[in-house]
Scaffold this active site. Structure first.
Site, PDB file in Angstrom:
ATOM      1  N   GLY A 291       5.456 -54.605  84.342  1.00 33.57           N
ATOM      2  CA  GLY A 291       4.019 -54.522  84.182  1.00 33.57           C
ATOM      3  C   GLY A 291       3.407 -55.879  84.469  1.00 33.57           C
ATOM      4  O   GLY A 291       3.954 -56.908  84.062  1.00 33.57           O
ATOM      5  N   TYR A 292       2.281 -55.883  85.162  1.00 34.86           N
ATOM      6  CA  TYR A 292       1.664 -57.128  85.611  1.00 34.86           C
ATOM      7  C   TYR A 292       0.441 -57.456  84.763  1.00 34.86           C
ATOM      8  O   TYR A 292      -0.538 -56.723  84.754  1.00 34.86           O
ATOM      9  CB  TYR A 292       1.340 -57.037  87.099  1.00 34.86           C
TER      10      TYR A 292
END
Length: 164
Positions: free
Chosen positions: A29-30
């Site tokens: 996840g960014y």
């Protein structure tokens, strides 16, 4: 200072599978994605371990990379808060006495398969396997962060490689 030097290739076919040494499931996840500056991600591996990673381009195929273990519960909480994420199965391979990884993307980036090799220095010689058909090392749209933000399913047909 942490540095990552890697080359990346689009993979065609299944010939790479004969070299598999291990397999891991990744969710990434960014938290921050900015093409010119830092990318910050949370990575969860096999739902058992987690890392927070900071990356920034340096020059060519070299990036600054700093990776820190984080408690799995914290990583899960961070993951729930992200807007952009990817899932992939990573296979570790030994090919011509070199360590490669092959990532098989899931979800909106399926059926994309990318191979990576980490190098000690940027001009290190490699023996490129025949299943690595196109190098995408310096093409930002092929980075994991870019694929999370703009998955290949949303690309115009003319931009997608024919193997997809």
């Amino acid at each position: 200072m942490g540095l990552e030097i890697e080359r990346r290739f689009i993979v065609k076919g299944d010939d790479w599978k004969e070299f598999i040494q291990s397999r891991k499931e990744f969710r990434q996840g960014y938290l921050i994605i900015n093409n010119d500056n830092w990318t910050v991600r949370v990575r969860i591996i096999n739902n058992k371990e987690a890392y927070l990673t900071l990356k920034k381009p340096k020059e060519g195929i070299t990036r600054y990379e700093f990776e820190y273990p984080v408690p799995l519960n914290d990583a899960e909480d961070l993951f729930k808060s992200v807007k952009y994420s990817i899932a992939k199965t990573r296979y570790e391979l030994i090919v011509a006495n070199q360590c490669w990884v092959v990532d098989c993307f899931q979800g909106e980036n399926h059926p994309l398969v990318l191979a990576e090799i980490e190098l000690k220095y940027a001009n290190e010689k490699i023996k490129k396997p025949n299943w690595c058909i196109k190098e995408v090392s310096n093409l930002e749209e092929w980075s994991n962060a870019a694929l999370a933000k703009t998955p290949i399913c949303s690309w115009p047909i003319a931009k997608k490689p024919k193997i997809l």
